[in-house]
Design a protein around this motif. Sequence first.
Motif, PDB file in Angstrom:
ATOM      1  N   UNK A 275     -16.423  10.652  -4.966  1.00 48.39           N
ATOM      2  CA  UNK A 275     -15.385   9.692  -5.855  1.00 48.39           C
ATOM      3  C   UNK A 275     -14.669   8.818  -4.886  1.00 48.39           C
ATOM      4  N   UNK A 276     -14.381   9.306  -3.755  1.00 47.70           N
ATOM      5  CA  UNK A 276     -13.556   8.459  -2.749  1.00 47.70           C
ATOM      6  C   UNK A 276     -14.458   7.432  -2.511  1.00 47.70           C
ATOM      7  N   UNK A 277     -15.537   7.324  -2.152  1.00 47.98           N
ATOM      8  CA  UNK A 277     -16.242   6.239  -1.913  1.00 47.98           C
ATOM      9  C   UNK A 277     -16.328   5.457  -3.040  1.00 47.98           C
ATOM     10  N   UNK A 278     -16.596   5.900  -4.033  1.00 44.14           N
ATOM     11  CA  UNK A 278     -16.721   4.830  -5.383  1.00 44.14           C
ATOM     12  C   UNK A 278     -15.294   4.278  -5.701  1.00 44.14           C
ATOM     13  N   UNK A 279     -14.166   4.806  -5.479  1.00 43.48           N
ATOM     14  CA  UNK A 279     -13.062   4.175  -5.572  1.00 43.48           C
ATOM     15  C   UNK A 279     -12.713   3.045  -4.541  1.00 43.48           C
ATOM     16  N   UNK A 280     -13.217   3.280  -3.100  1.00 41.59           N
ATOM     17  CA  UNK A 280     -13.203   2.313  -2.225  1.00 41.59           C
ATOM     18  C   UNK A 280     -14.221   1.050  -2.736  1.00 41.59           C
ATOM     19  N   UNK A 281     -15.298   1.523  -3.015  1.00 40.32           N
ATOM     20  CA  UNK A 281     -16.167   0.208  -3.704  1.00 40.32           C
ATOM     21  C   UNK A 281     -15.607  -0.535  -4.909  1.00 40.32           C
ATOM     22  N   UNK A 282     -14.849   0.171  -5.560  1.00 38.72           N
ATOM     23  CA  UNK A 282     -14.061  -0.494  -6.608  1.00 38.72           C
ATOM     24  C   UNK A 282     -12.920  -1.268  -6.505  1.00 38.72           C
ATOM     25  N   UNK A 283     -12.508  -1.152  -5.117  1.00 38.67           N
ATOM     26  CA  UNK A 283     -11.262  -1.733  -4.899  1.00 38.67           C
ATOM     27  C   UNK A 283     -11.761  -3.003  -4.094  1.00 38.67           C
ATOM     28  N   UNK A 284     -10.719  -4.048  -3.495  1.00 34.97           N
ATOM     29  CA  UNK A 284     -11.177  -5.238  -2.976  1.00 34.97           C
ATOM     30  C   UNK A 284     -11.320  -5.064  -1.446  1.00 34.97           C
ATOM     31  N   UNK A 285     -11.479  -3.980  -0.883  1.00 36.70           N
ATOM     32  CA  UNK A 285     -11.850  -3.736   0.555  1.00 36.70           C
ATOM     33  C   UNK A 285     -13.199  -3.784   0.472  1.00 36.70           C
ATOM     34  N   UNK A 286     -13.650  -4.223   1.818  1.00 34.89           N
ATOM     35  CA  UNK A 286     -14.913  -4.153   2.230  1.00 34.89           C
ATOM     36  C   UNK A 286     -15.127  -2.660   2.753  1.00 34.89           C
ATOM     37  N   UNK A 287     -16.535  -2.145   2.759  1.00 34.55           N
ATOM     38  CA  UNK A 287     -16.702  -0.719   3.261  1.00 34.55           C
ATOM     39  C   UNK A 287     -18.043  -0.895   4.057  1.00 34.55           C
ATOM     40  N   UNK A 288     -17.880  -0.258   5.272  1.00 31.94           N
ATOM     41  CA  UNK A 288     -18.883   0.054   6.197  1.00 31.94           C
ATOM     42  C   UNK A 288     -18.978   1.419   6.422  1.00 31.94           C
ATOM     43  N   UNK A 289     -20.238   1.813   6.895  1.00 33.93           N
ATOM     44  CA  UNK A 289     -20.308   3.424   7.467  1.00 33.93           C
ATOM     45  C   UNK A 289     -20.901   3.415   8.697  1.00 33.93           C
ATOM     46  N   UNK A 290     -20.192   3.856   9.787  1.00 35.21           N
ATOM     47  CA  UNK A 290     -20.696   3.775  11.272  1.00 35.21           C
ATOM     48  C   UNK A 290     -20.933   5.355  11.801  1.00 35.21           C
ATOM     49  N   UNK A 291     -21.867   5.468  12.198  1.00 33.80           N
ATOM     50  CA  UNK A 291     -22.304   6.895  12.439  1.00 33.80           C
ATOM     51  C   UNK A 291     -23.208   7.039  13.595  1.00 33.80           C
ATOM     52  N   UNK A 292     -23.080   8.221  14.449  1.00 29.14           N
ATOM     53  CA  UNK A 292     -23.817   8.614  15.371  1.00 29.14           C
ATOM     54  C   UNK A 292     -24.966   9.235  14.978  1.00 29.14           C
TER      55      UNK A 292
END
Length: 277
Positions: free
Chosen positions: A40-57
């Motif tokens: 749900x947290x990821x969903x809320x970020x995507x519904x906001x005006x913020x850009x979202x990326x995932x940085x992983x090792x």
Amino acid sequence: MADTVWPGCAKSLKGVILDLCGVLYDSGEGDGAAIPGSIEAVKKLKESDLQLRFCTNETQATREKFVAKLQRLGFDISVSEVFPPAPAAIAVLKERGLRPHLLVHDGLLDEFDSVDKTNPNCVVIGDAAENFSYHNMNEAFRVLIGLEKPVLFSLGQGRYYKETDGLKLDVGVYMKALEYACDLKAEVIGKPSQTFFQSVLNDMGLKPHEALMIGDDLVNDVGGAQRCGMKGVQVRTGKYRPSDERHPTVTADGTVDNLARAVELILDQRGGVRGEG
């Protein structure tokens, strides 16, 4: 637990970068398990005006297979949003004309199909899990020690990570063994490399002060982001240990119980500013 001091940058933020393992989910048998509230947290970020990326090792599967696993867990996430070390490493190998000996997880081998691996003149090490046998480590050592100018690439340098059944040793432990045996310094591709973080910022078209990193690894996620000029927040999930909050060299800009709480604070401080999705 109570939130620690929270960075006062939420209103000026234009993007958020999330770690994956230990923040969105815990890896383990099958697809692992989503951390409560993270979908749900990821969903809320995507519904906001913020850009979202995932940085992983993450280096136990190709990016496509890894993203498919996250989608099965319920996350709204696409391949283009995820930045793992392997594609960056392949670009470096081709640019420098290097032919790697691979000590990586079987699930990652397909990622290197386009790379010439005959007569290796460097070693690439990733989170190989059960492939970190004495035989395989010694084989990598022999390649390096036999080179006039040995080159070792490490896909990240984590000490350990959390799976559903407990903590597991990460690639950094084995990287250090090869560094010691061969008297060399590995080139780290992935977090906490500033070049790696900068590649994510470049993709977003943002400056460091416009983005926030959220991770469970104080040194590699938070510390790496801070050295790049970003704010870094640690969640008390995944590999988090209480001693992190007393670390001698890295202090998070904020520490919260989980990703859901972090997103709640970000959006509350932004006064509910939302985009159109």
